[in-house]
Design an enzyme around this catalytic site. Structure first.
Site, PDB file in Angstrom:
ATOM      1  N   ASP A   1      -3.251  -5.603   9.372  1.00 11.65           N
ATOM      2  CA  ASP A   1      -2.842  -4.298   8.844  1.00 11.65           C
ATOM      3  C   ASP A   1      -1.598  -4.440   7.965  1.00 11.65           C
ATOM      4  OD1 ASP A   1      -2.914  -1.559   8.481  1.00 11.65           O
ATOM      5  OD2 ASP A   1      -1.792  -1.109  10.307  1.00 11.65           O
TER       6      ASP A   1
ATOM      7  N   LYS B   1      -3.355  -5.360   1.664  1.00  8.83           N
ATOM      8  CA  LYS B   1      -4.809  -5.606   1.638  1.00  8.83           C
ATOM      9  C   LYS B   1      -5.185  -6.913   0.946  1.00  8.83           C
ATOM     10  CE  LYS B   1      -3.999  -2.132   3.477  1.00  8.83           C
ATOM     11  NZ  LYS B   1      -3.554  -2.403   4.832  1.00  8.83           N
TER      12      LYS B   1
ATOM     13  N   ASP C   1      -7.810  -3.058   9.312  1.00  8.09           N
ATOM     14  CA  ASP C   1      -7.633  -1.635   8.987  1.00  8.09           C
ATOM     15  C   ASP C   1      -7.682  -1.427   7.463  1.00  8.09           C
ATOM     16  OD1 ASP C   1      -7.138   1.047   9.282  1.00  8.09           O
ATOM     17  OD2 ASP C   1      -4.988   0.843   9.593  1.00  8.09           O
ATOM     18  N   ASN C   2      -7.910  -0.168   7.070  1.00  7.45           N
ATOM     19  CA  ASN C   2      -7.792   0.254   5.647  1.00  7.45           C
ATOM     20  C   ASN C   2      -8.707  -0.507   4.689  1.00  7.45           C
ATOM     21  OD1 ASN C   2      -4.328   0.446   6.354  1.00  7.45           O
ATOM     22  ND2 ASN C   2      -5.602   2.233   6.001  1.00  7.45           N
TER      23      ASN C   2
ATOM     24  N   GLU D   1      -5.363   7.590   8.093  1.00  5.39           N
ATOM     25  CA  GLU D   1      -4.389   8.146   9.040  1.00  5.39           C
ATOM     26  C   GLU D   1      -3.834   9.505   8.566  1.00  5.39           C
ATOM     27  OE1 GLU D   1      -4.313   4.997   7.868  1.00  5.39           O
ATOM     28  OE2 GLU D   1      -2.342   4.412   7.121  1.00  5.39           O
TER      29      GLU D   1
HETATM   30  C1  SAM Z   1       0.340  -0.502   7.030  1.00  2.96           C
HETATM   31  S1  SAM Z   1       1.903  -1.092   7.521  1.00  2.96           S
HETATM   32  C2  SAM Z   1       1.617  -1.570   9.208  1.00  2.96           C
HETATM   33  C3  SAM Z   1       1.379  -0.389  10.128  1.00  2.96           C
HETATM   34  C4  SAM Z   1       1.366  -0.750  11.592  1.00  2.96           C
HETATM   35  N1  SAM Z   1       0.392  -1.781  11.871  1.00  2.96           N
HETATM   36  C5  SAM Z   1       1.027   0.478  12.414  1.00  2.96           C
HETATM   37  O1  SAM Z   1      -0.162   0.835  12.466  1.00  2.96           O
HETATM   38  O2  SAM Z   1       1.946   1.070  12.979  1.00  2.96           O
HETATM   39  C6  SAM Z   1       1.982  -2.621   6.683  1.00  2.96           C
HETATM   40  C7  SAM Z   1       3.203  -3.474   7.009  1.00  2.96           C
HETATM   41  O3  SAM Z   1       2.931  -4.827   6.605  1.00  2.96           O
HETATM   42  C8  SAM Z   1       4.149  -5.417   6.214  1.00  2.96           C
HETATM   43  N2  SAM Z   1       3.817  -6.610   5.419  1.00  2.96           N
HETATM   44  C9  SAM Z   1       3.384  -6.669   4.136  1.00  2.96           C
HETATM   45  N3  SAM Z   1       3.179  -7.926   3.765  1.00  2.96           N
HETATM   46  C10 SAM Z   1       3.483  -8.718   4.822  1.00  2.96           C
HETATM   47  C11 SAM Z   1       3.480 -10.117   5.057  1.00  2.96           C
HETATM   48  N4  SAM Z   1       3.117 -11.005   4.118  1.00  2.96           N
HETATM   49  N5  SAM Z   1       3.848 -10.561   6.269  1.00  2.96           N
HETATM   50  C12 SAM Z   1       4.215  -9.690   7.243  1.00  2.96           C
HETATM   51  N6  SAM Z   1       4.258  -8.357   7.065  1.00  2.96           N
HETATM   52  C13 SAM Z   1       3.891  -7.873   5.892  1.00  2.96           C
HETATM   53  C14 SAM Z   1       4.847  -4.299   5.441  1.00  2.96           C
HETATM   54  O4  SAM Z   1       6.243  -4.535   5.352  1.00  2.96           O
HETATM   55  C15 SAM Z   1       4.484  -3.076   6.281  1.00  2.96           C
HETATM   56  O5  SAM Z   1       5.477  -2.789   7.229  1.00  2.96           O
END
Ligand code: SAM
Length: 249
Positions: A164, A167, A192-193, A231
């Protein structure tokens, strides 16, 4: 312009996003993560994960949108977890403010663990605060850093992987997980998504269809797609649930 933006069920969500973007630009608002943390600490019951999740849902519906998995897809996720058992080890890619980590951890038994990777130092800090407040600190480990650097250092076998984060990283990171041997027979990979609205919105960076093609054509995965709602809205979304089958090696 993609026709998916004009579907009646997606318009409300898109209008909300435009309104929130304008408010971000013209009002000096507290950063989103600190805002939700303060709201939870002021309104939820301490050591009560359900109260914390409900309060985050309320904030996302009434105040500012949160990219949490949310209550509807959250139920699909916890149903999958319950089918697997209770003392599971779960890997999450993308923790944000800790909503899904709390949701998954509260579904697990005393020996269960959620390892959640989050690239943003600020989000990881806020998630830790909210998770501590929910009383589930003993079941969640947040590892701060980019998934591509952290996955190759992990030493667990995971019962479920919840993907998640961004993408365009889904396929790459599943391949890293496989290379590192972090899946076992019948592990679930829950993405997800993967709906077409998100694809149209963020597809320029990279496509979740690459991930779908990969996992659906992989000899070790059996994959199913569930159409659902994005969501906190009626807009369209989907999740892909893939079971890893080692006997097809
Ligand atoms: C959609 S949110 C996650 C929502 C969470 N899973 C929830 O449902 O409460 C996506 C998160 O992925 C993190 N993210 C993006 N790229 C990433 C990476 N390469 N490694 C770790 N985290 C990453 C972003 O900072 C963001 O906080």
């Amino acid at each position: 312009m993609n026709l998916i933006f004009f579907k009646p069920r997606n318009i409300g969500f898109l209008m909300r996003m435009i309104k929130e973007r304008l408010l971000e630009l013209f009002l000096k608002r507290e950063d989103l993560a600190s805002d939700v943390r303060n709201y939870v600490l002021n309104n939820a019951k301490k050591n009560d994960p359900d109260s914390v999740l409900n309060t985050m849902d309320e904030f996302a519906k009434r105040k500012r949108f949160l990219m949490n998995v949310g209550d509807v897809k959250g139920k699909i996720l916890t149903d999958e977890i319950k089918k697997l058992g209770s003392n599971l080890t779960i890997l999450e890619l993308g923790c944000f403010c800790g909503y899904s980590a709390i949701l998954m951890a509260k579904t697990l038994g005393e020996q269960g663990k959620v390892i959640s990777i989050e690239i943003s130092k600020h989000y990881a800090k806020i998630a830790n605060e909210i998770i501590e407040f929910s009383g589930l600190k003993n079941k969640v480990i947040i590892i701060e850093g980019p998934s591509e650097k952290i996955i190759p250092t992990l030493r667990y076998e995971f019962d479920l992987v919840f993907i998640d984060h961004w993408k365009d990283l889904y396929k790459r990171d599943l391949q890293l997980i496989e290379k590192r041997g972090l899946l076992k027979n019948q592990s679930i990979v829950f993405a997800d998504n993967v709906g077409s609205l998100i694809e149209a919105l963020v597809g320029k960076r990279g496509k979740s269809t690459d991930y779908l093609e990969y996992v659906r054509n992989h000899k070790n995965f059996q994959s199913k797609n569930i159409n659902t709602n994005l969501e906190y809205s009626n807009a369209e979304d989907a999740v892909e649930i893939s079971t890893y089958n080692m006997s097809n090696e």
